[in-house]
Design an enzyme around this catalytic site. Sequence first.
Site, short mmCIF file in Angstrom:
data_model
loop_
_atom_site.label_atom_id
_atom_site.label_comp_id
_atom_site.label_asym_id
_atom_site.label_seq_id
_atom_site.Cartn_x
_atom_site.Cartn_y
_atom_site.Cartn_z
N GLU A 1 33.67 -13.59 -19.08
CA GLU A 1 32.69 -12.79 -18.32
C GLU A 1 33.36 -12.11 -17.12
O GLU A 1 32.97 -11.01 -16.73
CB GLU A 1 31.51 -13.66 -17.89
CG GLU A 1 30.79 -14.40 -19.03
CD GLU A 1 30.33 -13.49 -20.18
OE1 GLU A 1 30.21 -12.28 -19.98
OE2 GLU A 1 30.13 -14.03 -21.29
N HIS B 1 34.67 -8.82 -18.25
CA HIS B 1 33.60 -7.81 -18.22
C HIS B 1 33.33 -7.35 -16.79
O HIS B 1 33.15 -6.16 -16.52
CB HIS B 1 32.30 -8.41 -18.78
CG HIS B 1 32.28 -8.56 -20.28
ND1 HIS B 1 32.50 -7.52 -21.14
CD2 HIS B 1 32.01 -9.64 -21.06
CE1 HIS B 1 32.39 -7.94 -22.39
NE2 HIS B 1 32.10 -9.23 -22.37
#
Lengths: 502, 502
Positions: free
Chosen positions: A267, A270
């Site tokens: 994550e 991202h």
Amino acid sequence: MEPLAELQKHFAEIHNLNQASAVLGWDQRVCMPPRGAEARASQLATLAKLAHELFVSPETRDLLLAAEEKGNSLPADSDEAATLRRVRRDFDKADKLPSSLVVEMTEVCSLAEEHWANARKENNYAAFAPWLTRILDLKRQYVQAMGIPAGRVLYDVLLDDYEEAMTAHTLDPLFAELKAATIPLLEVIKAHGDVVDPGIATRECDEKLQEEFCRRVLKECGYDFDRGRLDRAVHPFCTNFSQNDVRITTRFDPHWFAGAFSSCLHEMGHAFYEMNIAPKYEATPLAGGVSLGVHESQSRLWENFVGRSRPFWQHYYPQLQKTFPAAYGNVPLESYYAAVNRVTPSFIRTEADELTYNLHIILRYEMEQELLNKKLSVSDAPAAWNDKMKRYLGLTPPTDREGILQDIHWSGGGIGYFPTYTLGNILGAQLFAAATRALPGLQGEISQGKFSSLFEWLRENVHQHGRKYVPRDLIRRATGQPLTLAPYLTYLRTKFTEIYKL
Amino acid sequence: MEPLAELQKHFAEIHNLNQASAVLGWDQRVCMPPRGAEARASQLATLAKLAHELFVSPETRDLLLAAEEKGNSLPADSDEAATLRRVRRDFDKADKLPSSLVVEMTEVCSLAEEHWANARKENNYAAFAPWLTRILDLKRQYVQAMGIPAGRVLYDVLLDDYEEAMTAHTLDPLFAELKAATIPLLEVIKAHGDVVDPGIATRECDEKLQEEFCRRVLKECGYDFDRGRLDRAVHPFCTNFSQNDVRITTRFDPHWFAGAFSSCLHEMGHAFYEMNIAPKYEATPLAGGVSLGVHESQSRLWENFVGRSRPFWQHYYPQLQKTFPAAYGNVPLESYYAAVNRVTPSFIRTEADELTYNLHIILRYEMEQELLNKKLSVSDAPAAWNDKMKRYLGLTPPTDREGILQDIHWSGGGIGYFPTYTLGNILGAQLFAAATRALPGLQGEISQGKFSSLFEWLRENVHQHGRKYVPRDLIRRATGQPLTLAPYLTYLRTKFTEIYKL
């Protein structure tokens, strides 16, 4: 005011509505009390409806036409031309979409997510099936509203929303080659499986210390907690409400530190993308990552190419041993490195190793097409899932919770989304290979816990551009090549040959 | 569709936009990373602008006119008539307000809150002063846009937004009487101050155990965690996004358990109101508490009339002693009861005792009027604040952090809001006296930790009605009397005479 500036001001309002929806979505998954779901669905539906109405309004059409007319002579490579291309593409799509369908999709998906969560908890596929049926039906209505371009198939229309211009025609051979390479490699690895001790990765580690360790590494990799936060969620995700508010989530399990840690780095990848887009693009049509595949390349790059590499653990393993002395004090680095890279067929996609992961995706990619094309019924889907699992991975899920109910995506309307994960692996390898060529000292830096030149290379070559270039152009500019599977196959073969002493 | 039903459908969209703003506001205070503030201000501005535009749209005007025409013969006491009255009142107000002013107020207030938080942290009034100036100017522009009705003053226009139909003309004598009663009582208490040991309430209590204790009591009082949650915030507050998602916050300090606990009960009182409005009013113009004064009566009722009463602690004190044996194991109930009711002049409003609290409010009430009427300049305000503190409470704040910078309200545009706190005290006493008359066993129930009949009486007589009745009618229906100071004065005199053995 210039037409383009007016268009951008108008767009900023739509953008703000969508960012507000993102806040409500984050809250729903991280904070919202159970009984709040019904009203939240209605709030999200209103925001989506208003954003859609504002976007497909005559005002947008007029401003866009005026800006296009004035922008005729803009250099093709300019931000302004890219902005107009983006808005035109999105406008033409949205314009075809009836407002009633937007509302229905938002409402159904929001409720379906709650029903999916319960169905998964109670291992009750029958409770989710009617929602999946409704969602598939809405997706078919969506494709019908968009229209299928000549030479394309139904599925391409959904795919294009996540990965511009990507088609099943392009993916089919790519995935076929990957599958053809993966299955024999997996067979050989299975025969050498005893090289890796499966117990190492599941040793008990205190959750609070896990979280502290994750936070420290996130910070050292470059994640800025003044512009983000880490929370817990059933299904880890990253979301952002501006370049300066980019949040990630993970889940912790005392017996699966590596899972929590990998999710964090995933994550974080991202998040880096969203945090590092050129500030001038904030709240404009060029804000945000360009496609899910490119986004996933960033998450996979940090999760796997960095976070499961030997140099990375050469630096962090002594710290890990110090944090969890009972679990890892006596485990050598090489054993831990092999354990976090262990290849073994398993039920849950998000917990799968790098190699078998793509088989999970190919399964979903195939099933989505079969379900949409009504070659497979919703009621037969669990059996079909289990059958494919058996054929590709040699496993049969004991219950649907470990099978068809495991992922949130379909319940949220994300059909055509899964293939971008494997595309992300392929692109991640291609980009990491390019970065390694450009930065010869990279492996050495990683082994000293230094990530700034990689961070900077990615910012410069990928992140900053936002949505300015279509994915294939971005990749060609960054790597000097079109989309290619070769670096990924080389990476997989080299890594696992070495670990498993094949 | 009937015009009223159409109006309500239209209103529900506006309601959803406002609830979305509330989610963003909660997130901003509880979760948002520091750098997220700028984009959040812009998001909130867009939501406020769109909600305002939708509300003052020709569509609302037409639907309202059509519904009013059709609703001519509705019984005055019907929900439908009340709905039309409410929408007409709010529409006429909103209609006068320029959209540009709405945007500016939202943006300025959102940024001002961040600047206030920093200014307070750094004790730097000069950094906040320009924001206060802008906010006061925007408030004057607001009053100008609304127009001052005949016989009213500038301040009444702001007051009316928080407490319908309330005026300075009504509050002035009420506050004067309260002030006249409070100051001599305070003087006598000061002379008997040694009755209460000030050290008892500041004994160290583990924060985690404090939170657990608070959660348990909230649950036992009737707070439903499936429909709400408890978080931490600098300035405790309650907010809701539906009847089924009503959230509260508090702050913990290891040396001030009573403060955290009181804030919990206070915000719980607000939450009960929002959770118990008749479900048929959800997302309609009759949703929500009718006014801030009535809302505050509910929070004060639970915080003080219940949560600082002897019966309440007869039940909970043994549990508290068990939770914090080092702090309270050897402290008798009577000493603890006296300590949490200790009267002593202090700097911080939210930490003030029941008696001096109203002097803090009267100070702000006076200053707001002076600032708005330009009888006091923003730069002179800290000195004026300190001067009034000296005259009313006998204290001089050592820094502005303990003085004029302590409250969030002005930074958020809440001017005319403070008097509703003392109004809430007065109404809370009036309602609690009525409940006690209706439920003769109430004190006994509370001493056994039973709150359901009080909860139910409040739901029946206050909560369920939402915004159906104007405050004065609601109070008269619930208590059989108009607004009166008598029960509050009786309560204060009885309680403190007994505790301080006057």
